[in-house]
Structure formats: structure tokens, C-alpha cells
Scaffold this motif. Structure first.
Motif, PDB file in Angstrom:
ATOM      1  N   ASP A  47       0.243  -0.665  -6.600  1.00 36.60           N
ATOM      2  CA  ASP A  47      -0.140  -0.032  -5.088  1.00 36.60           C
ATOM      3  C   ASP A  47      -0.056  -0.814  -4.461  1.00 36.60           C
ATOM      4  O   ASP A  47       0.724  -2.073  -4.923  1.00 36.60           O
ATOM      5  CB  ASP A  47      -1.408  -0.490  -4.549  1.00 36.60           C
ATOM      6  N   PRO A  48      -0.083  -0.985  -3.200  1.00 39.42           N
ATOM      7  CA  PRO A  48       0.928  -1.851  -1.645  1.00 39.42           C
ATOM      8  C   PRO A  48      -0.176  -2.381  -1.577  1.00 39.42           C
ATOM      9  O   PRO A  48      -0.854  -2.673  -2.318  1.00 39.42           O
ATOM     10  CB  PRO A  48       0.715  -1.095  -0.980  1.00 39.42           C
ATOM     11  N   ILE A  49       0.584  -3.906  -1.576  1.00 40.10           N
ATOM     12  CA  ILE A  49      -0.393  -5.172  -1.740  1.00 40.10           C
ATOM     13  C   ILE A  49      -1.102  -5.442  -0.386  1.00 40.10           C
ATOM     14  O   ILE A  49      -1.014  -4.821   0.500  1.00 40.10           O
ATOM     15  CB  ILE A  49       0.805  -6.443  -1.037  1.00 40.10           C
ATOM     16  N   ASP A  50      -2.307  -5.969  -1.412  1.00 40.19           N
ATOM     17  CA  ASP A  50      -3.515  -6.215  -0.795  1.00 40.19           C
ATOM     18  C   ASP A  50      -3.813  -7.216   0.039  1.00 40.19           C
ATOM     19  O   ASP A  50      -3.377  -8.247  -0.266  1.00 40.19           O
ATOM     20  CB  ASP A  50      -4.630  -5.784  -1.780  1.00 40.19           C
ATOM     21  N   VAL A  51      -4.918  -7.284   0.828  1.00 36.52           N
ATOM     22  CA  VAL A  51      -4.563  -8.578   2.627  1.00 36.52           C
ATOM     23  C   VAL A  51      -5.981  -7.634   2.816  1.00 36.52           C
ATOM     24  O   VAL A  51      -7.115  -7.100   2.665  1.00 36.52           O
ATOM     25  CB  VAL A  51      -3.891  -7.854   3.498  1.00 36.52           C
ATOM     26  N   LEU A  52      -6.699  -9.682   2.335  1.00 34.33           N
ATOM     27  CA  LEU A  52      -8.077  -9.306   3.256  1.00 34.33           C
ATOM     28  C   LEU A  52      -7.946 -10.392   4.600  1.00 34.33           C
ATOM     29  O   LEU A  52      -7.172 -11.112   4.679  1.00 34.33           O
ATOM     30  CB  LEU A  52      -8.882 -10.510   2.616  1.00 34.33           C
ATOM     31  N   LEU A  53      -8.861  -8.818   5.906  1.00 28.68           N
ATOM     32  CA  LEU A  53      -7.512  -9.794   6.956  1.00 28.68           C
ATOM     33  C   LEU A  53      -9.067 -10.497   7.745  1.00 28.68           C
ATOM     34  O   LEU A  53     -10.189  -9.867   7.378  1.00 28.68           O
ATOM     35  CB  LEU A  53      -7.487  -8.511   7.867  1.00 28.68           C
ATOM     36  N   LEU A  54      -9.155 -11.736   8.340  1.00 30.33           N
ATOM     37  CA  LEU A  54      -9.999 -12.285   8.599  1.00 30.33           C
ATOM     38  C   LEU A  54      -9.682 -12.569  10.535  1.00 30.33           C
ATOM     39  O   LEU A  54      -8.489 -12.890  11.275  1.00 30.33           O
ATOM     40  CB  LEU A  54      -9.565 -14.298   8.277  1.00 30.33           C
ATOM     41  N   ILE A 104      -0.753  -3.821   3.217  1.00 33.03           N
ATOM     42  CA  ILE A 104       0.491  -4.329   3.733  1.00 33.03           C
ATOM     43  C   ILE A 104       1.974  -3.116   3.528  1.00 33.03           C
ATOM     44  O   ILE A 104       2.605  -2.722   2.417  1.00 33.03           O
ATOM     45  CB  ILE A 104       1.790  -5.508   3.664  1.00 33.03           C
ATOM     46  N   PRO A 105       2.481  -1.887   4.806  1.00 29.64           N
ATOM     47  CA  PRO A 105       3.859  -1.150   4.522  1.00 29.64           C
ATOM     48  C   PRO A 105       4.599  -1.535   3.793  1.00 29.64           C
ATOM     49  O   PRO A 105       5.204  -2.659   4.252  1.00 29.64           O
ATOM     50  CB  PRO A 105       3.164  -0.340   5.774  1.00 29.64           C
ATOM     51  N   ASN A 106       5.202   0.032   3.001  1.00 26.09           N
ATOM     52  CA  ASN A 106       6.336  -0.600   2.325  1.00 26.09           C
ATOM     53  C   ASN A 106       6.357  -1.820   1.274  1.00 26.09           C
ATOM     54  O   ASN A 106       7.931  -2.319   1.215  1.00 26.09           O
ATOM     55  CB  ASN A 106       7.618  -0.921   3.068  1.00 26.09           C
ATOM     56  N   THR A 107       5.477  -1.330   0.944  1.00 29.62           N
ATOM     57  CA  THR A 107       5.575  -2.817  -0.453  1.00 29.62           C
ATOM     58  C   THR A 107       5.128  -1.734  -1.516  1.00 29.62           C
ATOM     59  O   THR A 107       4.524  -1.862  -1.449  1.00 29.62           O
ATOM     60  CB  THR A 107       4.368  -4.455   0.178  1.00 29.62           C
ATOM     61  N   HIS A 108       5.521  -3.516  -2.723  1.00 35.84           N
ATOM     62  CA  HIS A 108       5.073  -2.534  -4.024  1.00 35.84           C
ATOM     63  C   HIS A 108       4.038  -3.358  -4.356  1.00 35.84           C
ATOM     64  O   HIS A 108       4.735  -4.224  -5.252  1.00 35.84           O
ATOM     65  CB  HIS A 108       6.738  -1.575  -4.458  1.00 35.84           C
TER      66      HIS A 108
END
Length: 186
Positions: free
Chosen positions: A77-84, A68-72
Motif C-alpha cells: 500500500d502507499p506508505i502510512d502516516v500518523l499525523l500530529l 503519502i501519495p505516489n509511494t509504495h
């Protein structure tokens, strides 16, 4: 000489983390598509996606993976996302999604320990996962398999990944909001 465009490709800092009208919709930038052995990573200094590693033969990403952009996040690093979602996307694609949970994890490597949580989200535009609202709606075996994928992925890279717990959508949104605050401070 071409005019430099404000908010041009590569300047993901202009992309909002949330939808302006609906704060439950988050924007996920895909780095690595489902079914891919190549691990891509967005490099802000290059304003491009760069090949960061290749998984061993027979090992692929089980779902689209991004941030997710603009996150830390706590790991820096920017926060990770696993997308279903139904079909794989491509690096750089922005998918409007809703969070359904988080895999809380500890990563150990190079003498350092860091939290490296993975948010779990569902694409707003999809069929197969449209009914998922919370991580409790996901098959427990599938969640264990996803945790095992990340453990194997990190082992192949010489680090350890330990699942600490799996929490629901409310906790995922709280983690996201903390990472947005860290992103603004960074």
C-alpha cells in the motif's frame, strides 16, 4: 458529456509526495480523522474513499491517519502516516507536513509476515506540535500508547502488529524515498 479533467479529484497520482520548493515538506492525504471509529481507505479504482472497517466501541484513532501519495510501502500500500496536528481533518484533505520519525513494525496475518511501518509527521500549520522536530521530542509514554493502539487495532482485525523500534526523522525520510522509488517502479 462533461470533459474529463486531467488531475481531477480521485487521481491522486498527480499529487507530488514532496513540496517542489522544499523537499522537507511532505503531502499527507488523510484517510481517517483523529477521534473516528470508522476506518476509511482510498480506493483508486473507485477514485473515492471507502469505509473499510469500524473499530470496536470505545476505540478511536488517536491522531489523523493517512498516506503519502505516489509511494509504495513494503506491505504493498502507499506508505502510512500518523499525523500530529491541533484538530482533526477529514478524509481526502491534503496536509503539508514534516516527518519527525517512524514506528517500525511487523504485521502478521493470514499466514503472511510483512513490514508495516508508520511514519510520524507534524502538520506545518498547527500550534500544539509546532516545536517537534524529531521523534525524540515526543513523550515516550505517548509513543508507547500509539504502538499499543496499532497492536489493539490489528488484534481487533485478526492480525498481529509488533513494534520493532522507533527511529528518527532522518530514517523516516530514507524510508519515504525508498517507497517513492517502489511507487515509480510499480
Amino acid at each position: 458529456m462533461p470533459k474529463k479533467l486531467k488531475g481531477a479529484p480521485g487521481s491522486l497520482h498527480t499529487l507530488r509526495s514532496f513540496d517542489k520548493e522544499d523537499q522537507t515538506i511532505v503531502r499527507v492525504v488523510i484517510e481517517t480523522p483523529k477521534g473516528c471509529r470508522n476506518k476509511y481507505k482510498f480506493e483508486p479504482k473507485m477514485a473515492a474513499f471507502k469505509l473499510s472497517s469500524v473499530l470496536p466501541e470505545g476505540m478511536v484513532f488517536p491522531y489523523d491517519f493517512g498516506f503519502i501519495p505516489n509511494t509504495h510501502a513494503e506491505d504493498g500500500d502507499p506508505i502510512d502516516v500518523l499525523l500530529l496536528m491541533d484538530q482533526p481533518a477529514f478524509p481526502g484533505c491534503v496536509i503539508e507536513s514534516r516527518l519527525v520519525g517512524v514506528i517500525e513494525a511487523q504485521q502478521t496475518g493470514k499466514g503472511e509476515n510483512a513490514r508495516n511501518d508508520r511514519l510520524i509527521a507534524v502538520a506545518e500549520e498547527n500550534h500544539s506540535y509546532s516545536e517537534l522536530r524529531d521523534v525524540t521530542d515526543i513523550n515516550k509514554t505517548l509513543l508507547e500508547d500509539i504502538g499499543q493502539f496499532f497492536a489493539n487495532y490489528h488484534q481487533a482485525r485478526g492480525t498481529k502488529f509488533k513494534v520493532l523500534g522507533i527511529r528518527g526523522a532522518r530514517h523516516a525520510y530514507r524510508l519515504l524515498k525508498k517507497s517513492i522509488k517502489r511507487g515509480k517502479a510499480a
